[in-house]
Design an enzyme around this catalytic site. Structure first.
Site, PDB file in Angstrom:
ATOM      1  N   PHE A  10      -5.705  21.276 -41.179  1.00 32.38           N
ATOM      2  CA  PHE A  10      -4.444  20.391 -40.541  1.00 32.38           C
ATOM      3  C   PHE A  10      -5.185  19.267 -40.447  1.00 32.38           C
ATOM      4  CE2 PHE A  10      -1.643  23.976 -38.426  1.00 32.38           C
ATOM      5  CZ  PHE A  10      -0.805  23.252 -38.424  1.00 32.38           C
ATOM      6  N   ASP A  11      -4.133  18.250 -40.734  1.00 35.74           N
ATOM      7  CA  ASP A  11      -5.600  16.916 -40.393  1.00 35.74           C
ATOM      8  C   ASP A  11      -5.594  16.433 -38.884  1.00 35.74           C
ATOM      9  OD1 ASP A  11      -5.873  13.638 -40.133  1.00 35.74           O
ATOM     10  OD2 ASP A  11      -4.653  12.753 -40.428  1.00 35.74           O
ATOM     11  N   LEU A  12      -6.532  15.254 -37.983  1.00 33.77           N
ATOM     12  CA  LEU A  12      -6.291  15.638 -36.300  1.00 33.77           C
ATOM     13  C   LEU A  12      -5.754  14.306 -36.169  1.00 33.77           C
ATOM     14  CD1 LEU A  12      -7.543  16.574 -34.209  1.00 33.77           C
ATOM     15  CD2 LEU A  12      -9.114  14.834 -34.074  1.00 33.77           C
ATOM     16  N   ASP A  13      -6.168  13.106 -36.087  1.00 32.85           N
ATOM     17  CA  ASP A  13      -5.311  12.368 -35.955  1.00 32.85           C
ATOM     18  C   ASP A  13      -3.280  11.869 -36.238  1.00 32.85           C
ATOM     19  OD1 ASP A  13      -7.254  10.998 -34.509  1.00 32.85           O
ATOM     20  OD2 ASP A  13      -8.292  10.479 -35.851  1.00 32.85           O
TER      21      ASP A  13
END
Length: 217
Positions: A10-13
């Site tokens: 998963f990416d965050l932002d």
């Protein structure tokens, strides 16, 4: 029917959190120190790529000036900006259900790992991640999404053929393509459907519920 994937990066932002408020405020704070006036909307273009790259690309900063920009950005971000964000609808349910169904869940963000950990702890979702991988604080030795993804594979021992990346920008999809893994582009973040399709996202979804339908059999 057996699951095609067993690991989700998963990416965050723009994927787990909407960090627009904190990032834009931090960018405006830094630019103001250099005598540059900018709108909050334009400051949102800093979400996704490494900070140094954005300072250099958008404002012509030298390497040295970009490093100064990062230091000033962090004056605001560390105290206020880091928590000027919120979780996207459905993300907690998605993370919880992935863990319940035996997935290995890995954070793969260009945000410094130190800050990423603070955010996951703040929202009490660290417990859903097997590993939380991010950039180094100098944003040089491990700065790009490619660097972080390589590190994430090393830390998690994930199998590429069974790993899928979830992110909202072309940087996420491009790195997934480089490592030969499938990807999910999400349109509730800061990238458009057109951007995600143009760089070859395997899937493009508009909600966490859509991701669940694919991954939770």
């Amino acid at each position: 029917m057996a699951k095609k994937y067993d690991t989700v990066f998963f990416d965050l932002d723009g994927t787990i959190i909407d960090s627009g408020e904190g990032v834009s405020n931090s960018v405006l704070y830094a630019l103001n120190k250099f005598g540059i006036e900018e709108t909050k909307e334009n400051a949102l273009k800093f979400i996704g790529p490494p900070l140094a790259d954005s300072f250099k690309k958008f404002y012509g900063f030298s390497d040295e000036k970009a490093t100064q920009g990062i230091e000033i950005y962090r004056e605001y971000y560390c105290e206020k900006g880091i928590f000027e964000c919120y979780l996207y609808d459905g993300i907690v349910s998605l993370l919880k259900n992935l863990k319940t169904n035996g997935y290995k869940v890995v954070l793969c963000t260009s945000k410094p790992e130190k800050y990423a950990h603070r955010i996951l702890e703040h929202f009490d979702i660290m417990k859903y991640f097997d590993f939380a991988c991010g950039a180094t604080m100098d944003e040089k030795t491990r700065a790009t999404k490619d660097d972080v993804m390589k590190y994430a594979f090393e830390m998690s021992s994930a199998r590429k053929e069974a790993t899928i990346m979830v992110g909202d920008r072309m940087f996420d999809i491009n790195s997934a393509n480089k490592f030969g893994i499938d990807s999910i582009g999400v349109t509730f973040g800061y990238g458009s459907r057109e951007e995600l399709e143009d760089v070859g996202a395997t899937y493009v979804f508009q909600s966490c519920a859509d991701i669940e339908k694919l991954l939770i059999l």
